[in-house]
Design a protein around this motif. Structure first.
Motif, PDB file in Angstrom:
ATOM      1  N   GLU A   1       0.834  -1.198   0.000  1.00 52.69           N
ATOM      2  CA  GLU A   1       0.000   0.000   0.000  1.00 52.69           C
ATOM      3  C   GLU A   1       0.876   1.258   0.000  1.00 52.69           C
ATOM      4  OE1 GLU A   1      -2.778   1.998   3.245  1.00 52.69           O
ATOM      5  OE2 GLU A   1      -3.492   0.012   2.634  1.00 52.69           O
ATOM      6  N   LEU A   2       1.914   1.251   0.839  1.00 55.76           N
ATOM      7  CA  LEU A   2       2.834   2.390   0.898  1.00 55.76           C
ATOM      8  C   LEU A   2       3.493   2.616  -0.460  1.00 55.76           C
ATOM      9  CD1 LEU A   2       4.532   4.517   2.476  1.00 55.76           C
ATOM     10  CD2 LEU A   2       6.144   2.656   2.925  1.00 55.76           C
ATOM     11  N   LEU A   3       3.943   1.543  -1.087  1.00 53.85           N
ATOM     12  CA  LEU A   3       4.599   1.659  -2.383  1.00 53.85           C
ATOM     13  C   LEU A   3       3.646   2.205  -3.434  1.00 53.85           C
ATOM     14  CD1 LEU A   3       6.653  -1.645  -2.540  1.00 53.85           C
ATOM     15  CD2 LEU A   3       7.478   0.639  -2.001  1.00 53.85           C
ATOM     16  N   GLN A   4       2.440   1.728  -3.426  1.00 50.27           N
ATOM     17  CA  GLN A   4       1.480   2.156  -4.439  1.00 50.27           C
ATOM     18  C   GLN A   4       1.098   3.624  -4.288  1.00 50.27           C
ATOM     19  OE1 GLN A   4      -1.438  -0.981  -4.120  1.00 50.27           O
ATOM     20  NE2 GLN A   4      -0.368  -2.197  -5.659  1.00 50.27           N
ATOM     21  N   ARG A   5       1.262   4.176  -3.093  1.00 52.02           N
ATOM     22  CA  ARG A   5       1.017   5.613  -2.921  1.00 52.02           C
ATOM     23  C   ARG A   5       2.174   6.427  -3.471  1.00 52.02           C
ATOM     24  NH1 ARG A   5      -0.863   4.732   2.913  1.00 52.02           N
ATOM     25  NH2 ARG A   5       1.335   5.051   3.282  1.00 52.02           N
ATOM     26  N   GLU A  79      15.818   1.845  -9.212  1.00 54.19           N
ATOM     27  CA  GLU A  79      16.169   3.265  -9.197  1.00 54.19           C
ATOM     28  C   GLU A  79      14.955   4.125  -8.882  1.00 54.19           C
ATOM     29  OE1 GLU A  79      18.366   4.688 -12.565  1.00 54.19           O
ATOM     30  OE2 GLU A  79      19.884   3.130 -12.368  1.00 54.19           O
ATOM     31  N   ARG A  80      13.832   3.846  -9.545  1.00 50.80           N
ATOM     32  CA  ARG A  80      12.632   4.666  -9.343  1.00 50.80           C
ATOM     33  C   ARG A  80      12.062   4.507  -7.948  1.00 50.80           C
ATOM     34  NH1 ARG A  80       8.415   4.890 -13.805  1.00 50.80           N
ATOM     35  NH2 ARG A  80       7.610   6.473 -12.397  1.00 50.80           N
ATOM     36  N   LEU A  81      11.999   3.277  -7.453  1.00 49.60           N
ATOM     37  CA  LEU A  81      11.471   3.060  -6.104  1.00 49.60           C
ATOM     38  C   LEU A  81      12.354   3.724  -5.057  1.00 49.60           C
ATOM     39  CD1 LEU A  81      10.267  -0.630  -6.382  1.00 49.60           C
ATOM     40  CD2 LEU A  81       8.843   1.332  -5.751  1.00 49.60           C
ATOM     41  N   CYS A  82      13.662   3.545  -5.184  1.00 47.45           N
ATOM     42  CA  CYS A  82      14.577   4.159  -4.213  1.00 47.45           C
ATOM     43  C   CYS A  82      14.489   5.678  -4.279  1.00 47.45           C
ATOM     44  CB  CYS A  82      16.011   3.671  -4.441  1.00 47.45           C
ATOM     45  SG  CYS A  82      16.263   1.970  -3.887  1.00 47.45           S
ATOM     46  N   ALA A  83      14.436   6.234  -5.467  1.00 52.35           N
ATOM     47  CA  ALA A  83      14.335   7.688  -5.606  1.00 52.35           C
ATOM     48  C   ALA A  83      13.042   8.207  -4.988  1.00 52.35           C
ATOM     49  CB  ALA A  83      14.421   8.085  -7.084  1.00 52.35           C
ATOM     50  N   ALA A  84      11.946   7.496  -5.179  1.00 50.65           N
ATOM     51  CA  ALA A  84      10.655   7.933  -4.648  1.00 50.65           C
ATOM     52  C   ALA A  84      10.644   7.992  -3.128  1.00 50.65           C
ATOM     53  CB  ALA A  84       9.543   7.004  -5.145  1.00 50.65           C
ATOM     54  N   PHE A  85      11.457   7.154  -2.491  1.00 49.74           N
ATOM     55  CA  PHE A  85      11.447   7.088  -1.033  1.00 49.74           C
ATOM     56  C   PHE A  85      12.758   7.557  -0.398  1.00 49.74           C
ATOM     57  CE2 PHE A  85       8.190   4.171  -2.476  1.00 49.74           C
ATOM     58  CZ  PHE A  85       7.108   4.619  -1.733  1.00 49.74           C
ATOM     59  N   LEU A  87      15.884   6.466  -0.797  1.00 55.75           N
ATOM     60  CA  LEU A  87      16.765   5.376  -0.383  1.00 55.75           C
ATOM     61  C   LEU A  87      17.939   5.254  -1.352  1.00 55.75           C
ATOM     62  CD1 LEU A  87      14.055   2.637   0.326  1.00 55.75           C
ATOM     63  CD2 LEU A  87      14.944   4.379   1.895  1.00 55.75           C
ATOM     64  N   ASP A  88      19.064   4.783  -0.852  1.00 54.29           N
ATOM     65  CA  ASP A  88      20.227   4.540  -1.693  1.00 54.29           C
ATOM     66  C   ASP A  88      20.163   3.106  -2.199  1.00 54.29           C
ATOM     67  OD1 ASP A  88      22.775   3.970  -2.748  1.00 54.29           O
ATOM     68  OD2 ASP A  88      23.767   5.293  -1.313  1.00 54.29           O
ATOM     69  N   PRO A  89      20.063   2.903  -3.511  1.00 54.06           N
ATOM     70  CA  PRO A  89      19.959   1.534  -4.026  1.00 54.06           C
ATOM     71  C   PRO A  89      21.158   0.651  -3.691  1.00 54.06           C
ATOM     72  CG  PRO A  89      20.241   3.099  -5.836  1.00 54.06           C
ATOM     73  CD  PRO A  89      20.057   3.900  -4.581  1.00 54.06           C
ATOM     74  N   LEU A  90      22.306   1.251  -3.404  1.00 55.14           N
ATOM     75  CA  LEU A  90      23.479   0.434  -3.051  1.00 55.14           C
ATOM     76  C   LEU A  90      23.337  -0.224  -1.686  1.00 55.14           C
ATOM     77  CD1 LEU A  90      26.475   2.573  -4.338  1.00 55.14           C
ATOM     78  CD2 LEU A  90      25.320   0.658  -5.442  1.00 55.14           C
ATOM     79  N   GLY A  91      22.407   0.274  -0.861  1.00 51.04           N
ATOM     80  CA  GLY A  91      22.202  -0.299   0.463  1.00 51.04           C
ATOM     81  C   GLY A  91      20.874  -1.010   0.610  1.00 51.04           C
ATOM     82  N   ALA A  92      20.173  -1.199  -0.512  1.00 54.22           N
ATOM     83  CA  ALA A  92      18.864  -1.857  -0.465  1.00 54.22           C
ATOM     84  C   ALA A  92      19.002  -3.340  -0.787  1.00 54.22           C
ATOM     85  CB  ALA A  92      17.905  -1.189  -1.451  1.00 54.22           C
ATOM     86  N   ILE A  93      18.143  -4.130  -0.203  1.00 55.41           N
ATOM     87  CA  ILE A  93      18.161  -5.579  -0.384  1.00 55.41           C
ATOM     88  C   ILE A  93      18.433  -5.937  -1.845  1.00 55.41           C
ATOM     89  CG2 ILE A  93      15.654  -5.732  -0.648  1.00 55.41           C
ATOM     90  CD1 ILE A  93      15.891  -8.407   0.977  1.00 55.41           C
ATOM     91  N   SER A  94      19.315  -6.896  -2.045  1.00 54.11           N
ATOM     92  CA  SER A  94      19.760  -7.236  -3.397  1.00 54.11           C
ATOM     93  C   SER A  94      19.679  -8.729  -3.672  1.00 54.11           C
ATOM     94  CB  SER A  94      21.201  -6.750  -3.596  1.00 54.11           C
ATOM     95  OG  SER A  94      21.271  -5.357  -3.495  1.00 54.11           O
ATOM     96  N   ALA A 150      22.010  -0.710   8.516  1.00 56.26           N
ATOM     97  CA  ALA A 150      20.842  -1.559   8.295  1.00 56.26           C
ATOM     98  C   ALA A 150      20.437  -1.411   6.837  1.00 56.26           C
ATOM     99  CB  ALA A 150      19.696  -1.135   9.212  1.00 56.26           C
ATOM    100  N   ASP A 151      19.695  -2.368   6.351  1.00 60.41           N
ATOM    101  CA  ASP A 151      19.204  -2.299   4.981  1.00 60.41           C
ATOM    102  C   ASP A 151      18.399  -1.020   4.800  1.00 60.41           C
ATOM    103  OD1 ASP A 151      17.356  -2.858   2.621  1.00 60.41           O
ATOM    104  OD2 ASP A 151      18.597  -4.673   2.644  1.00 60.41           O
ATOM    105  N   GLU A 152      18.543  -0.408   3.654  1.00 64.12           N
ATOM    106  CA  GLU A 152      17.845   0.845   3.361  1.00 64.12           C
ATOM    107  C   GLU A 152      16.324   0.701   3.459  1.00 64.12           C
ATOM    108  OE1 GLU A 152      19.283   4.416   1.836  1.00 64.12           O
ATOM    109  OE2 GLU A 152      19.741   3.491   3.784  1.00 64.12           O
ATOM    110  N   ILE A 153      15.786  -0.470   3.168  1.00 62.85           N
ATOM    111  CA  ILE A 153      14.331  -0.589   3.229  1.00 62.85           C
ATOM    112  C   ILE A 153      13.793  -0.447   4.649  1.00 62.85           C
ATOM    113  CG2 ILE A 153      14.145  -1.938   1.105  1.00 62.85           C
ATOM    114  CD1 ILE A 153      13.660  -4.428   2.862  1.00 62.85           C
ATOM    115  N   THR A 154      14.658  -0.578   5.643  1.00 64.65           N
ATOM    116  CA  THR A 154      14.188  -0.392   7.021  1.00 64.65           C
ATOM    117  C   THR A 154      13.861   1.070   7.305  1.00 64.65           C
ATOM    118  OG1 THR A 154      16.426  -0.108   7.935  1.00 64.65           O
ATOM    119  CG2 THR A 154      15.538  -2.358   7.843  1.00 64.65           C
ATOM    120  N   ARG A 155      14.279   1.961   6.417  1.00 62.92           N
ATOM    121  CA  ARG A 155      13.958   3.388   6.602  1.00 62.92           C
ATOM    122  C   ARG A 155      12.572   3.748   6.078  1.00 62.92           C
ATOM    123  NH1 ARG A 155      16.800   7.558   4.867  1.00 62.92           N
ATOM    124  NH2 ARG A 155      17.422   6.731   2.834  1.00 62.92           N
ATOM    125  N   LEU A 156      11.914   2.807   5.399  1.00 65.50           N
ATOM    126  CA  LEU A 156      10.564   3.085   4.921  1.00 65.50           C
ATOM    127  C   LEU A 156       9.633   3.210   6.128  1.00 65.50           C
ATOM    128  CD1 LEU A 156      10.211   0.595   1.945  1.00 65.50           C
ATOM    129  CD2 LEU A 156      10.311   3.077   1.815  1.00 65.50           C
TER     130      LEU A 156
END
Length: 159
Positions: A1-5, A79-85, A87-94, A150-156
């Motif tokens: 839901e958060l992503l879709q917003r 890139e688009r998801l990280c930019a929208a929130f 986040l640095d893609p280099l630190g996001a789950i891979s 911590a993984d960047e997605i934890t900042r969401l």
């Protein structure tokens, strides 16, 4: 839901398909690499992203690294998801990525073998002595390879 917003629905749907296409297993990719050249080390960077995976790989191997930032394959969806929130893609789950350390002379053969099997692959850097450190290169500029506690997605924010 958060992503879709935060981004178009189609982008979220394409990102969700990454679980199966290209998938998150690296076993096939690892087999291809080992069959194509002299591989010294491999690491599948999951939590903490590619930057954390590179740090772990370098520390375990006792080496330094020079990583070309513009050579890192980052999916447009990432890139688009990280930019929208923010986040640095280099630190996001891979999950699904595989870092391969191989002999320099074998890098072309390893890359060709992976690409022949439709695996996105790129030569992203070189090994150097540990005392030279871990560097991310942006053209002529060199910065320390970023570290993520911590993984960047934890900042969401919580949905």
């Amino acid at each position: 839901e958060l992503l879709q917003r935060g981004v178009p629905a189609g982008l979220v749907e394409r990102g969700a398909r990454f679980l199966h296409e290209p998938g998150i297993s690296v076993v096939r990719d690892a087999r291809i690499a080992v069959g194509a050249g002299q591989v010294h080390a491999m690491h599948d960077p999951t939590e903490g992203g590619v930057a954390t995976g590179l740090l772990e790989l370098a520390r375990a191997s006792g080496v330094g690294l020079r990583v070309q930032a513009d050579a890192l394959p980052i999916a447009p969806e990432t890139e688009r998801l990280c930019a929208a929130f923010g986040l640095d893609p280099l630190g996001a789950i891979s999950s699904g990525a595989l870092l391969i350390g191989c002999a320099a002379q074998d890098a072309p053969a390893v890359l060709q073998a992976l690409q022949r099997e439709r695996v996105t692959a790129a030569r992203i850097g070189t090994v150097c002595p540990a005392q030279e450190g871990l560097h991310l290169l942006w053209g002529e500029q060199s910065i320390p390879l970023p570290e993520f506690a911590a993984d960047e997605i934890t900042r969401l924010p919580a949905a």
